[in-house]
Design a protein around this motif. Structure first.
Motif, short mmCIF file in Angstrom:
data_model
loop_
_atom_site.label_atom_id
_atom_site.label_comp_id
_atom_site.label_asym_id
_atom_site.label_seq_id
_atom_site.Cartn_x
_atom_site.Cartn_y
_atom_site.Cartn_z
N SER A 12 -3.74 -0.75 -6.70
CA SER A 12 -5.10 -0.97 -5.64
C SER A 12 -5.16 -2.06 -4.77
CB SER A 12 -6.39 -1.56 -6.37
OG SER A 12 -8.01 -1.47 -5.25
N ALA A 13 -5.07 -3.27 -5.49
CA ALA A 13 -4.56 -4.09 -3.90
C ALA A 13 -3.33 -3.84 -3.32
CB ALA A 13 -4.05 -4.87 -4.91
N ALA A 14 -2.75 -2.08 -4.30
CA ALA A 14 -0.95 -1.88 -2.54
C ALA A 14 -1.84 -0.77 -1.86
CB ALA A 14 -0.21 -0.97 -4.06
N ALA A 15 -2.92 -0.05 -2.46
CA ALA A 15 -3.21 0.82 -1.79
C ALA A 15 -4.58 0.02 -0.51
CB ALA A 15 -3.98 1.93 -2.74
N GLU A 16 -4.81 -0.86 -0.90
CA GLU A 16 -5.65 -1.53 0.29
C GLU A 16 -4.40 -1.73 1.07
OE1 GLU A 16 -8.73 -3.46 2.20
OE2 GLU A 16 -8.41 -1.95 0.56
N SER A 17 -3.58 -2.73 0.61
CA SER A 17 -2.25 -3.26 2.04
C SER A 17 -1.73 -2.20 2.70
CB SER A 17 -1.19 -4.14 0.81
OG SER A 17 -0.31 -4.55 1.83
N GLN A 18 -1.81 -1.28 1.79
CA GLN A 18 -1.14 0.20 2.40
C GLN A 18 -2.02 0.50 3.45
OE1 GLN A 18 2.23 1.44 3.00
NE2 GLN A 18 1.29 2.90 4.08
N ARG A 19 -3.51 0.57 3.14
CA ARG A 19 -4.67 1.24 4.72
C ARG A 19 -4.66 -0.02 5.69
NH1 ARG A 19 -7.17 2.48 0.01
NH2 ARG A 19 -8.14 0.66 -0.55
N ILE A 20 -4.88 -1.26 5.10
CA ILE A 20 -5.09 -2.53 6.16
C ILE A 20 -2.91 -2.23 7.25
CG2 ILE A 20 -3.90 -4.73 6.52
CD1 ILE A 20 -5.83 -5.13 4.30
N LEU A 21 -2.63 -1.74 6.45
CA LEU A 21 -1.05 -1.81 7.09
C LEU A 21 -0.94 -0.37 8.13
CD1 LEU A 21 2.07 -2.01 7.71
CD2 LEU A 21 2.83 -1.37 5.98
N GLU A 22 -2.09 0.77 8.04
CA GLU A 22 -2.39 1.39 8.50
C GLU A 22 -2.55 1.11 9.83
OE1 GLU A 22 -0.02 4.33 8.94
OE2 GLU A 22 0.79 3.30 7.29
N ARG A 23 -3.53 -0.07 9.72
CA ARG A 23 -4.42 -0.42 10.77
C ARG A 23 -4.05 -1.09 11.93
NH1 ARG A 23 -10.90 -1.86 8.12
NH2 ARG A 23 -11.18 -1.01 10.22
N LEU A 24 -2.86 -2.22 11.73
CA LEU A 24 -2.61 -3.21 12.03
C LEU A 24 -0.83 -2.14 12.59
CD1 LEU A 24 -1.10 -6.13 9.29
CD2 LEU A 24 -2.36 -5.60 11.90
N ARG A 25 -0.71 -0.88 12.01
CA ARG A 25 0.31 -0.30 13.19
C ARG A 25 -0.44 0.65 14.54
NH1 ARG A 25 4.28 3.63 9.36
NH2 ARG A 25 4.77 3.72 11.32
#
Length: 485
Positions: A12-25
């Motif tokens: 879940s943490a990894a998925a959240e981090s990935q979603r944040i990464l996409e928003r940062l990009r």
């Protein structure tokens, strides 16, 4: 908690981090940074949601409580109150970066940050800054540019606010300064209307008196004497009062109307001249001649007073126009420092009069020009003179001088106030630092004056000797064409 639960939490943490990464990009400001640096931020930041109306920054708050805010959505704004009520100075929306940035020297929030619309942002705690500057050079570069742009925006807002405050003080002072000559013109115009009526009547009666050429020449001599006296204003108040008493006695002795004594005394006429007039005219013609001379002299005196008052208004308006550099370019150009200092002193005299302070000007002849934006230099002079007048005691002295130095022009503002305590001298140029009571100072005047001086290649220094009651601010500006060795 079971092993399965742990794995689920990690996923879940990894998925959240990935979603944040996409928003940062997709972020407008940070999205151009390398993906590995954005992933570094995503792994160390936390998603923070805020509601409309929520106060995210409190005025005076220690900025150590905040970190970087990469805003994804919503609307934040900062209000700063510099003594005239809260003013909106900066807004942040989705795609902007806010909060505390790397290398920032700000330790205390100068305003209040409020969410106008609900939204989300990624917050990276400032404890990660040392590692971030090593691991994320591209992100760090972007954030430094954001910080510089933000500082420039706040500086522009500070300068604008200080200008508006200065113009407000200037307007109040000018309203008082212009009121006196304007009232004098209105008063004299009303009096002139009555006096012209008296002059017309006396002229008509004098025309029927069939005076000789010698008598007319004598009357015209009185008129010339009156014109010269009105133009020069030679009599002191005491001399004028004595003259009026003597003329009043002379008129009564000859049965003439003593009400004309004031106008005749104003004209500078002598008793000897009146005796000569009396010797050449009979009683009836003398009464008419006295009324004509008094009305003519009063008319000329009123016109001279109106001209003086109108000239005062014209000079003040000219000084204000030059002071503000109306209709002039905001680009740097060769500037006459002496004229700028004179105009600033002219528009500040009303404040000096309110405090019964002597505001003295001492400007050297043939000062070299400096290359600058004239309105910004005048902002320096007005800030320093305003502070000096605030510091000087009632009945005190402020001296403004300008001299040429080696490749520079030095303007000095000196007052005989209580001085600056030694432990505060190093702080007086700090933004928002002020020793004035709450609501009477923004703490920006000296900071802005120094910034403007440095923008023009100069600087400000201060010397304060409390025991001698002497504080002096000196501004040195490079001249347009310095001498070469």
């Amino acid at each position: 908690m079971t092993v399965g639960d742990n794995l689920t939490s990690v996923d879940s943490a990894a998925a959240e981090s990935q979603r944040i990464l996409e928003r940062l990009r997709a972020h407008r400001t940070l999205g151009a940074a390398p993906v590995e640096e954005l992933a570094w931020l995503a792994a160390r930041g936390r998603l923070r949601r805020f509601d409309a109306g929520e106060v995210l920054i409190a005025k005076g708050q220690d900025t150590g409580e905040n970190g970087i805010w990469a805003i994804f959505s919503g609307h934040l704004t900062v209000y700063v109150d510099r003594g005239a009520g809260p003013k909106r100075v900066i807004d942040w929306r989705g795609g902007d970066v806010s909060g505390v940035l790397p290398f920032s020297r700000v330790t205390t929030a100068i305003g209040k940050g409020v969410a106008l619309e609900a939204g989300e942002m990624l917050e990276v705690d400032r404890s990660h800054f040392p590692a971030m500057t090593r691991e994320c050079p591209a992100v760090t570069t972007i954030l430094v540019h954001v910080m510089l742009d933000r500082a420039r925006q706040f500086t522009t807002s500070d300068l604008h606010d200080e200008k508006m405050i200065s113009l407000g003080k200037l307007a109040a002072g000018l309203a008082h300064e212009l009121n006196n000559p304007a009232s004098a013109v209105a008063r004299d115009a009303t009096q002139l209307e009555r006096t012209l009526g008296d002059l017309t009547t006396a002229t008509r009666e004098l025309g029927t008196a069939q005076l000789s050429d010698a008598q007319l020449r004598l009357l015209n001599g009185f008129r010339a004497s009156c014109r010269d006296s009105a133009a020069k204003g030679l009599q002191s108040p005491i001399d004028r009062a004595d003259s009026e008493d003597a003329i009043e006695d002379w008129l009564r002795a000859r049965g003439a109307d003593s009400l004309h004594a004031g106008a005749l005394a104003e004209s500078g006429v002598t008793i000897a001249a009146l005796d000569e007039l009396s010797a050449m005219l009979d009683a009836s013609a003398l009464e008419t001649a006295v009324r004509w001379i008094a009305a003519d002299c009063a008319t000329q005196t009123l016109l001279a007073d109106m001209k003086t008052s109108a000239s005062r208004i014209y000079d003040l308006v000219g000084a204000v126009k030059r002071y503000t550099y109306m209709d002039r370019s905001t680009a740097a150009e060769p500037i006459d420092v002496a004229q700028g200092v004179r105009d600033t002193v002219a528009v500040m005299r009303s404040k000096a009069r309110e405090k019964d302070c002597e505001l003295r000007l001492d400007v050297a002849a043939d000062l070299p020009q400096v290359r600058a934006v004239g309105g910004e230099l005048n902002q320096i002079w007005s800030n320093l003179i305003d502070n000096a007048l605030d510091a000087a005691p009632r009945g005190g002295h402020v001296v403004v001088s300008a001299r040429a130095a080696v490749n520079a022009v030095v303007v000095s503002v000196m007052d005989d106030g209580p001085g600056i305590p030694a432990d505060l001298v190093d702080q007086i140029f700090d933004p928002f630092f002020t020793t004035k009571p709450v609501g009477q100072g923004t703490g920006l005047g000296l900071d802005i004056a120094r910034r403007l001086a440095r923008r023009h290649g100069g600087d400000i220094e201060v010397e304060s000797r409390a025991r001698e009651r002497r504080t002096e601010f000196r501004v040195a500006l490079p001249i347009s064409h310095p001498t070469r060795d």
